[in-house]
Design an enzyme around this catalytic site. Sequence first.
Site, mmCIF file in Angstrom:
data_model
loop_
_atom_site.group_PDB
_atom_site.id
_atom_site.type_symbol
_atom_site.label_atom_id
_atom_site.label_comp_id
_atom_site.label_asym_id
_atom_site.label_seq_id
_atom_site.Cartn_x
_atom_site.Cartn_y
_atom_site.Cartn_z
ATOM 1 N N LYS A 13 0.836 -1.215 0.000
ATOM 2 C CA LYS A 13 0.000 0.000 0.000
ATOM 3 C C LYS A 13 0.867 1.261 0.000
ATOM 4 O O LYS A 13 0.660 2.169 -0.789
ATOM 5 C CB LYS A 13 -0.924 0.029 1.243
ATOM 6 C CG LYS A 13 -1.879 -1.145 1.316
ATOM 7 C CD LYS A 13 -2.797 -1.058 2.526
ATOM 8 C CE LYS A 13 -2.072 -1.094 3.855
ATOM 9 N NZ LYS A 13 -1.357 -2.349 4.136
ATOM 10 N N ARG A 87 -9.824 0.489 8.902
ATOM 11 C CA ARG A 87 -9.470 -0.915 9.135
ATOM 12 C C ARG A 87 -10.614 -1.688 9.767
ATOM 13 O O ARG A 87 -10.504 -2.898 9.936
ATOM 14 C CB ARG A 87 -8.278 -0.979 10.078
ATOM 15 C CG ARG A 87 -6.919 -1.082 9.373
ATOM 16 C CD ARG A 87 -5.853 -0.876 10.420
ATOM 17 N NE ARG A 87 -4.640 -1.574 10.230
ATOM 18 C CZ ARG A 87 -3.512 -1.035 9.759
ATOM 19 N NH1 ARG A 87 -3.508 0.199 9.326
ATOM 20 N NH2 ARG A 87 -2.410 -1.737 9.707
ATOM 21 N N ARG A 126 11.327 -5.507 5.103
ATOM 22 C CA ARG A 126 11.086 -4.090 4.771
ATOM 23 C C ARG A 126 12.046 -3.217 5.588
ATOM 24 O O ARG A 126 12.279 -3.439 6.769
ATOM 25 C CB ARG A 126 9.648 -3.712 5.123
ATOM 26 C CG ARG A 126 9.435 -2.186 5.196
ATOM 27 C CD ARG A 126 7.981 -1.788 5.256
ATOM 28 N NE ARG A 126 7.188 -2.550 6.188
ATOM 29 C CZ ARG A 126 5.852 -2.604 6.162
ATOM 30 N NH1 ARG A 126 5.179 -1.940 5.242
ATOM 31 N NH2 ARG A 126 5.201 -3.330 7.043
ATOM 32 N N ARG A 152 11.185 -1.346 11.274
ATOM 33 C CA ARG A 152 10.060 -1.099 12.176
ATOM 34 C C ARG A 152 9.984 -2.156 13.266
ATOM 35 O O ARG A 152 10.152 -3.353 12.996
ATOM 36 C CB ARG A 152 8.756 -1.117 11.373
ATOM 37 C CG ARG A 152 8.417 0.225 10.785
ATOM 38 C CD ARG A 152 7.254 0.138 9.831
ATOM 39 N NE ARG A 152 6.074 -0.492 10.396
ATOM 40 C CZ ARG A 152 4.902 -0.552 9.778
ATOM 41 N NH1 ARG A 152 4.785 -0.021 8.562
ATOM 42 N NH2 ARG A 152 3.870 -1.139 10.331
ATOM 43 N N ARG A 163 -0.214 -9.174 13.283
ATOM 44 C CA ARG A 163 -0.841 -8.105 12.495
ATOM 45 C C ARG A 163 -1.672 -8.705 11.363
ATOM 46 O O ARG A 163 -2.741 -8.198 11.028
ATOM 47 C CB ARG A 163 0.235 -7.153 11.953
ATOM 48 C CG ARG A 163 0.862 -6.312 13.078
ATOM 49 C CD ARG A 163 2.157 -5.644 12.643
ATOM 50 N NE ARG A 163 1.985 -4.755 11.520
ATOM 51 C CZ ARG A 163 2.929 -4.504 10.621
ATOM 52 N NH1 ARG A 163 4.117 -5.060 10.733
ATOM 53 N NH2 ARG A 163 2.689 -3.669 9.638
HETATM 54 P P1 ADP Z 1 2.218 -1.856 3.227
HETATM 55 O O1 ADP Z 1 2.224 -0.349 3.200
HETATM 56 O O2 ADP Z 1 1.008 -2.435 2.563
HETATM 57 O O3 ADP Z 1 2.445 -2.441 4.588
HETATM 58 P P2 ADP Z 1 4.777 -1.590 1.785
HETATM 59 O O4 ADP Z 1 4.441 -0.736 0.607
HETATM 60 O O5 ADP Z 1 5.527 -0.953 2.900
HETATM 61 O O6 ADP Z 1 3.453 -2.351 2.322
HETATM 62 O O7 ADP Z 1 5.574 -2.854 1.225
HETATM 63 C C1 ADP Z 1 6.034 -3.876 2.113
HETATM 64 C C2 ADP Z 1 7.401 -4.356 1.640
HETATM 65 O O8 ADP Z 1 7.257 -5.050 0.400
HETATM 66 C C3 ADP Z 1 8.411 -3.243 1.403
HETATM 67 O O9 ADP Z 1 9.692 -3.691 1.795
HETATM 68 C C4 ADP Z 1 8.353 -3.006 -0.111
HETATM 69 O O10 ADP Z 1 9.604 -2.531 -0.625
HETATM 70 C C5 ADP Z 1 8.046 -4.411 -0.619
HETATM 71 N N1 ADP Z 1 7.206 -4.420 -1.821
HETATM 72 C C6 ADP Z 1 6.170 -3.610 -2.114
HETATM 73 N N2 ADP Z 1 5.626 -3.941 -3.312
HETATM 74 C C7 ADP Z 1 6.344 -4.997 -3.767
HETATM 75 C C8 ADP Z 1 6.273 -5.815 -4.952
HETATM 76 N N3 ADP Z 1 5.350 -5.612 -5.903
HETATM 77 N N4 ADP Z 1 7.171 -6.824 -5.070
HETATM 78 C C9 ADP Z 1 8.106 -7.042 -4.111
HETATM 79 N N5 ADP Z 1 8.225 -6.319 -2.984
HETATM 80 C C10 ADP Z 1 7.352 -5.313 -2.807
HETATM 81 P P1 AMP Z 2 0.531 0.282 9.427
HETATM 82 O O1 AMP Z 2 1.675 1.240 9.291
HETATM 83 O O2 AMP Z 2 -0.657 0.650 8.601
HETATM 84 O O3 AMP Z 2 0.958 -1.161 9.240
HETATM 85 O O4 AMP Z 2 0.027 0.405 10.946
HETATM 86 C C1 AMP Z 2 0.881 0.130 12.030
HETATM 87 C C2 AMP Z 2 0.065 -0.014 13.304
HETATM 88 O O5 AMP Z 2 -0.611 1.218 13.614
HETATM 89 C C3 AMP Z 2 -1.060 -1.059 13.273
HETATM 90 O O6 AMP Z 2 -0.583 -2.373 13.551
HETATM 91 C C4 AMP Z 2 -2.006 -0.535 14.370
HETATM 92 O O7 AMP Z 2 -1.503 -0.807 15.659
HETATM 93 C C5 AMP Z 2 -1.912 0.977 14.165
HETATM 94 N N1 AMP Z 2 -2.912 1.461 13.186
HETATM 95 C C6 AMP Z 2 -2.648 2.045 11.981
HETATM 96 N N2 AMP Z 2 -3.779 2.377 11.344
HETATM 97 C C7 AMP Z 2 -4.797 1.978 12.153
HETATM 98 C C8 AMP Z 2 -6.220 2.008 12.046
HETATM 99 N N3 AMP Z 2 -6.826 2.504 10.962
HETATM 100 N N4 AMP Z 2 -6.946 1.496 13.072
HETATM 101 C C9 AMP Z 2 -6.353 1.014 14.163
HETATM 102 N N5 AMP Z 2 -5.027 0.907 14.325
HETATM 103 C C10 AMP Z 2 -4.238 1.399 13.331
#
Ligand code: ADP
Ligand code: AMP
Length: 205
Positions: A13, A87, A126, A152, A163
Amino acid sequence: MRLVFLGPPGAGKGTQAKVICEKRSIPQVSTGDMLRAAKAEGRLPAELVEAMAKGALVPDDVVIGLIAERTLAPDAANGFLLDGFPRTAPQADSLGKMLAGRNVKLDCALALEVPRELLVERAVLRRTDKRTGQIYHLKYKPPPPDAVLEHRADDHEDIVKNRLDTYEKMTSELLPYYAKLGMLKRVDGQGTVEEVTQRVLQAIS
Ligand code: ADP
Ligand code: AMP
């Protein structure tokens, strides 16, 4: 354009949001980023720090308040992309009511779909550059040597699995919620970042 990106942790995302927001000149609004920034500044109450550390959700009213305020900022006047919010169905409901009160509505809720077995590896490897916010992956998108990398705290395997469990419980109500409103678009999040971007652009066009 007012968009919502749905999808489990690690689905891509944040990665896709950055590209789409740049192309459409709209801000990316991530509740996870806002909560982490509050934590880094010591402004996040201890019980919320604890919930995030475990991979649980923070209470609906906290994130609804963050979104209500952020989406009123001048840069969001013509649209925004919500990443990681809503969410839960109550969050989605509040969002709908809030936007209706402002005489605007969402254009689309886009769900990025990636099988669970890929998600753990995506999240665990990541890394984010602290200075630029750029998202990297140690295997699929290696960072440049001068990146200042952050791993993270909730991207360790056991927490990632919590998660994902939390996400699975919550989507069972959220995807049907947007499907019923005729707003849901499902996009395959597998393949290269560029391939997924093409699918996203097509879905929102
Ligand atoms: P989200 O925001 O949904 O948690 P991220 O955009 O941070 O996901 O992506 C999670 C991890 O996967 C990051 O390390 C990113 O670089 C990697 N990633 C994202 N899209 C792809 C893809 N299409 N193929 C491989 N790795 C990806
Ligand atoms: P994310 O960066 O989206 O993976 O979110 C990291 C953490 O933040 C999650 O595991 C939750 O603890 C909290 N969080 C983020 N967005 C929300 C949401 N919309 N509702 C509740 N908790 C959230």
